[in-house]
Enzyme design. Structure first.
Site, short mmCIF file in Angstrom:
data_model
loop_
_atom_site.label_atom_id
_atom_site.label_comp_id
_atom_site.label_asym_id
_atom_site.label_seq_id
_atom_site.Cartn_x
_atom_site.Cartn_y
_atom_site.Cartn_z
N PRO A 2 -13.03 12.71 -29.70
CA PRO A 2 -12.76 11.44 -30.36
C PRO A 2 -11.80 11.61 -31.52
O PRO A 2 -11.90 12.56 -32.30
CB PRO A 2 -14.15 11.02 -30.85
CG PRO A 2 -15.10 11.69 -29.94
CD PRO A 2 -14.46 13.01 -29.60
N GLU A 3 -10.86 10.69 -31.63
CA GLU A 3 -9.91 10.72 -32.73
C GLU A 3 -10.33 9.71 -33.79
O GLU A 3 -11.35 9.04 -33.67
CB GLU A 3 -8.50 10.46 -32.20
CG GLU A 3 -8.03 11.56 -31.25
CD GLU A 3 -6.53 11.49 -30.96
OE1 GLU A 3 -5.80 10.95 -31.80
OE2 GLU A 3 -6.11 11.98 -29.91
N ARG A 122 -22.92 18.06 -24.42
CA ARG A 122 -22.29 19.39 -24.54
C ARG A 122 -22.66 20.10 -25.85
O ARG A 122 -22.37 21.28 -26.00
CB ARG A 122 -20.77 19.25 -24.43
CG ARG A 122 -20.31 18.58 -23.13
CD ARG A 122 -18.80 18.56 -23.04
NE ARG A 122 -18.32 17.71 -21.97
CZ ARG A 122 -17.05 17.53 -21.66
NH1 ARG A 122 -16.10 18.16 -22.34
NH2 ARG A 122 -16.70 16.72 -20.67
#
Length: 292
Positions: A2-3, A122
């Site tokens: 995510p940015e 993850r």
């Protein structure tokens, strides 16, 4: 990963539920994410009221009473969802497999009890606790540049950082000490909007006297505009990232160059084709015909 716009979207989604809420219980379902969770994590957060939610670059900041801030990074697959704790129904649609629910905030606000659930298949995300008054000393923040949404980012500032540099423009803009939170997707899009090649030497946008050329003025405005457009659209939500209501962002439908290899350039009057090259091990998408 995510940015900045995705993290800002998460912050805005969580704020109405978390700001002003009392954390009645922090439920910790495992000892670690990417790194070990803070010592006595549940005990230190439970019973505190959340003052506000902020963001620094790609980090979510949950400010609590007594000068304590929870710093959260979503990693590759981390996300938050909101669940109604009284009725057992999801306030928003279920977003992830519950076996990956690693941290759960039980909160009460305006007599309503809800759960804020951090899910991370993850486990590349992480959470740290830090003194709010000493956030500038947090290692990841110490060398960060200005935010692309703030007034500190202007063409004069960038001229000072890029002057005399032969580094390719794409690499310079990804340097978090130059601009905080600006990632691969939005650098590609901003360079396309400003007609600048990602391979161009950074210093060529600055005059011999250290002043920004018109190309740097255009680039600065493009960076601001593409970030603002992405936040308004809810981020890009590629791969695993989702919003707090379980939906995906929609800016990916507006990509002009990113992930459009072989497609026609969307710049009016340009007959070029979007190309993909590798720079420092990362994919760069651009149009050689109109980006110089």
């Amino acid at each position: 990963m995510p940015e900045l716009p995705e993290v800002e979207t998460v912050r805005r989604g969580l704020a109405p539920v978390m700001e002003g809420a009392l954390v009645t219980q922090l439920q910790q379902n495992r000892p670690d994410l990417r790194f070990p969770l803070p010592e006595a994590f549940a005990e230190r957060v439970s019973g505190r009221r959340i003052i506000s939610l902020g963001r620094r670059a790609k980090y979510l900041l949950i400010d609590m009473e007594d000068d304590l801030t929870l710093i959260s990074h979503l990693g590759m697959s981390g996300s938050f969802r909101i669940e109604d704790a009284v009725q057992g129904d999801f306030h928003y649609a279920r977003s992830k497999d519950s076996k990956h629910d690693h941290v759960i905030f039980h909160v009460e606000r305006d007599r309503r009890q809800q759960k804020i659930i951090y899910n991370d298949p993850r486990r590349f995300g992480f959470m740290h606790l830090w003194k709010r008054s000493e956030l500038d000393l947090y290692p990841a923040f110490a060398e960060l540049g200005p935010e692309p949404t703030g007034n500190a980012l202007d063409a004069d500032y960038l001229a000072g950082r890029l002057s005399g540099k032969s580094q390719p423009l794409k690499g310079a803009l990804l340097d978090q000490t130059v601009i905080a939170g600006l990632g691969n997707i939005y650098v590609c899009e901003a360079l396309w909007r400003s007609h600048l090649s990602p391979k161009r030497q950074s210093g060529t946008l600055v005059t011999p006297k250290g002043k920004p050329k018109k190309e740097l003025l255009a680039l600065t405005e493009a960076i601001r505009a593409v970030i603002a457009d992405a936040i308004a659209a809810g981020g890009s939500s590629l791969r695993d990232h989702i919003q707090t209501d379980g939906s995906l962002g929609y800016f990916q439908h507006s990509f002009s160059v990113y992930d459009r290899e072989g497609g026609a350039c969307r710049m009016p009057g340009c007959n070029g084709t979007v190309e993909r090259i590798a720079q420092s091990g990362r994919s760069t998408f651009y149009c050689q015909a109109c980006q110089k």
